[in-house]
Design a protein around this motif. Structure first.
Motif, short mmCIF file in Angstrom:
data_model
loop_
_atom_site.label_atom_id
_atom_site.label_comp_id
_atom_site.label_asym_id
_atom_site.label_seq_id
_atom_site.Cartn_x
_atom_site.Cartn_y
_atom_site.Cartn_z
N LEU A 298 0.82 -1.21 0.00
CA LEU A 298 0.00 0.00 0.00
C LEU A 298 0.85 1.27 0.00
O LEU A 298 0.44 2.30 -0.54
CB LEU A 298 -0.91 0.03 1.23
CG LEU A 298 -2.22 -0.76 1.19
CD1 LEU A 298 -2.85 -0.78 2.57
CD2 LEU A 298 -3.18 -0.14 0.19
N LEU A 299 2.01 1.17 0.62
CA LEU A 299 2.85 2.35 0.84
C LEU A 299 3.13 3.15 -0.43
O LEU A 299 2.90 4.36 -0.46
CB LEU A 299 4.15 1.92 1.52
CG LEU A 299 5.06 3.05 2.01
CD1 LEU A 299 4.32 3.95 2.99
CD2 LEU A 299 6.31 2.48 2.65
N GLY A 304 2.54 7.99 -3.47
CA GLY A 304 2.50 8.59 -4.80
C GLY A 304 3.32 7.79 -5.78
O GLY A 304 4.54 7.73 -5.68
N SER A 305 2.62 7.13 -6.70
CA SER A 305 3.31 6.35 -7.73
C SER A 305 2.47 6.40 -9.00
O SER A 305 1.42 7.06 -9.05
CB SER A 305 3.49 4.90 -7.25
OG SER A 305 2.24 4.30 -6.99
N THR A 306 2.92 5.72 -10.03
CA THR A 306 2.20 5.69 -11.30
C THR A 306 1.67 4.29 -11.53
O THR A 306 2.42 3.31 -11.47
CB THR A 306 3.12 6.11 -12.47
OG1 THR A 306 3.65 7.41 -12.19
CG2 THR A 306 2.36 6.16 -13.77
N VAL A 307 0.36 4.19 -11.77
CA VAL A 307 -0.30 2.89 -11.94
C VAL A 307 -0.75 2.75 -13.38
O VAL A 307 -1.33 3.67 -13.96
CB VAL A 307 -1.51 2.77 -10.99
CG1 VAL A 307 -2.25 1.46 -11.23
CG2 VAL A 307 -1.05 2.86 -9.54
N ASP A 317 -0.23 10.68 -6.73
CA ASP A 317 0.39 11.64 -5.80
C ASP A 317 -0.61 12.51 -5.05
O ASP A 317 -0.38 12.87 -3.89
CB ASP A 317 1.36 12.56 -6.56
CG ASP A 317 2.47 11.78 -7.24
OD1 ASP A 317 2.15 11.00 -8.17
OD2 ASP A 317 3.64 11.95 -6.86
N HIS A 318 -1.73 12.87 -5.71
CA HIS A 318 -2.66 13.82 -5.09
C HIS A 318 -4.04 13.22 -4.81
O HIS A 318 -4.99 13.96 -4.54
CB HIS A 318 -2.79 15.07 -5.97
CG HIS A 318 -1.48 15.78 -6.18
ND1 HIS A 318 -0.78 16.37 -5.15
CD2 HIS A 318 -0.73 15.95 -7.29
CE1 HIS A 318 0.34 16.90 -5.62
NE2 HIS A 318 0.39 16.65 -6.91
N ILE A 319 -4.14 11.90 -4.86
CA ILE A 319 -5.39 11.24 -4.45
C ILE A 319 -5.47 11.31 -2.92
O ILE A 319 -4.49 11.09 -2.22
CB ILE A 319 -5.42 9.78 -4.93
CG1 ILE A 319 -5.50 9.73 -6.46
CG2 ILE A 319 -6.58 9.02 -4.32
CD1 ILE A 319 -5.45 8.33 -7.05
N LEU A 320 -6.67 11.63 -2.41
CA LEU A 320 -6.87 11.71 -0.96
C LEU A 320 -7.26 10.32 -0.44
O LEU A 320 -8.24 9.73 -0.90
CB LEU A 320 -7.96 12.72 -0.63
CG LEU A 320 -8.34 12.85 0.85
CD1 LEU A 320 -7.18 13.38 1.68
CD2 LEU A 320 -9.58 13.74 1.02
#
Length: 460
Positions: A298-299, A304-307, A317-320
């Motif tokens: 999950l970390l 913040g990563s690219t899926v 990166d900016h998903i709450l």
């Protein structure tokens, strides 16, 4: 309400309309949502550096954790998904890959944006559908040119025809009849796209491709062309189906995809429920082996990563992220330190008692009492709840929660169903009657169940 108008105070006021109490949690999510707006209004360079302040909600079940997150997403029209953290397992074990939550969120966002786009082209789609239906009602005939139409003057221009085709005037009459509803009882046979299930391939691997659901139709293209089938329908139903088809054609799916991905990246909300279930305990055998592994998986998503998704690459990166758990046997500090650091805001939600239950039953826009009154009104039965009845229901809920598992406000659902069981069953035969529910009625219906603890475990 636009994002500019969503101040923390107004957000809390909106949440108060549906959720009773839990002021600290409401304040925390209101500030987090406003911080997102603030980030989008600073310089682009600095905005990229500002990370969302993720939240952990701590409290027993049924106190409003999920409802707060869901209502928050609706206020801002944000893509929202609720995920049970316990369904994930470490890569290498049977279970879901943590990246699937982002792919699911993108799918939801695409659906939202597509619906919005279809709504914006609804008028144009209705006009096109109307023309298609008129073509069915009055098939166009090849027009025969008159001699005068084919005679050109000295400059080579064709002389205008001096007649109005009879079919055109008939078509306009039909259009008027159609709009006036005079053709609603008529049946027509139209050709529509056949809805069929296409084969799906699921790839299970450690490369993050699990649950991609690759569509064979997309892979093989024109080898599986869209099939058509004829259906005989009444005119209003045919018009609705044709309008839906035309709306689908008018939507620019490339624009939808771009907008959906941007919306996920800038305003997506992921609600991670039961996060306490992936906290390892002292024992190291059995399912606990993979719990810390799930946290480590999950970390990177939370940091913040690219899926990789079927619609393209999505940055997280900016998903709450809003996590929630009861933490009855564990505590947030039992999470791995790296994950704790990505959830800087922690709020504790209070357990609910009699006073809160009374307010839950009566105050919210979707209050349970209002729901049952309106449902029975559809049967022509008028129900009136006295104040002492509502107090008795709240007291019963509190008592049963204390004796057995505390499931919070969800206990009210089981009690209300048992209380109104007889009325709900006989309502169709009670048309025109009025039923007054007071404390005596509540006692008559529920006392026997509450007093028998074994029975209440099954019913309440």
């Amino acid at each position: 309400m636009s994002s500019d108008d969503l101040t923390p105070r107004k957000i809390v006021e909106k949440l108060d309309q549906y959720i009773i109490g839990q002021h600290k949690a409401k304040r925390a999510v209101a500030i987090a949502l406003r911080n997102r707006w603030r980030r989008q209004n600073v310089s682009a360079e600095l905005g990229e550096e500002i990370s969302p302040k993720n939240i952990i909600m701590i409290g027993p079940t049924g106190v409003g954790k999920t409802e707060i997150a869901r209502r928050l997403a609706k206020l801002d029209n944000s893509p929202f998904i609720k995920i049970e953290a316990s369904k994930f397992t470490e890569v290498g074990y049977v279970g879901r890959d943590v990246e699937s939550m982002v792919r699911d969120l993108v799918e939801l966002s695409v659906g939202m944006v597509k619906s919005e786009e279809q709504g914006s082209v609804r008028t144009k789609a209705a006009e096109l559908a109307e023309d298609r239906l008129l073509d069915v009602l009055l098939p166009p005939k090849p027009q025969e040119k008159k001699v005068m139409d084919m005679i050109a003057d000295g400059n080579g221009t064709t002389l205008p025809a001096e007649y109005v085709p009879e079919q055109e005037s008939t078509r306009e009459k039909l259009r008027r009849f159609l709009r006036e509803g005079r053709l609603d009882s008529r049946f027509v046979e139209i050709e529509v796209n056949e809805v069929r299930s296409t084969p799906m391939i699921e790839i299970f691997s450690s490369a993050g491709m699990e649950d991609m659901g690759l569509n064979v139709k997309e892979m093989l293209g024109n080898l599986f062309p869209q099939k058509k089938k004829k259906r005989r329908l009444k005119v209003p139903e045919a018009l609705e189906i044709l309008s839906e088809e035309e709306a689908q054609r008018l939507v620019d799916m490339e624009k939808v995809t771009r907008t959906a991905i941007e919306r996920v990246e800038q305003s997506g909300i992921v609600f991670l429920d039961e996060i306490d279930k992936i906290v390892g305990s002292d024992q190291t055998q059995g399912p606990d082996v993979s719990r810390e592994g799930v946290q480590r998986d999950l970390l990177p998503i939370v940091e913040g990563s690219t899926v990789n998704t079927r619609y393209g690459m999505v940055k997280t990166d900016h998903i709450l992220f809003i996590a929630a758990g009861a933490f009855s046997a564990t505590k947030p500090s039992d999470l791995i330190p790296e994950l704790q650091g990505r959830f800087p805001i922690r709020v504790e939600l209070n357990s609910l008692g009699k006073e809160e239950f009374i307010r839950i039953l009566t105050e919210p826009h979707n209050a349970l009492v209002k729901q049952y009154i309106e449902m029975m009104a559809t049967e022509g039965v008028r129900i009136t709840f006295k104040e002492d009845a509502i107090a008795a229901i709240a007291e019963t809920a509190t008592l049963v929660n204390d004796r057995m598992e505390n499931i919070g406000a969800r206990r009210l659902y089981t009690i209300m169903e048992s209380l109104l069981d007889e009325i709900s069953f006989e309502a169709p035969e009670m048309k025109g009657q009025e039923v007054v529910i007071d404390a005596d009625y509540v006692a008559k219906q529920l006392d026997a169940i509450v007093e028998d603890e074994d029975l209440s475990r099954y019913i309440l």
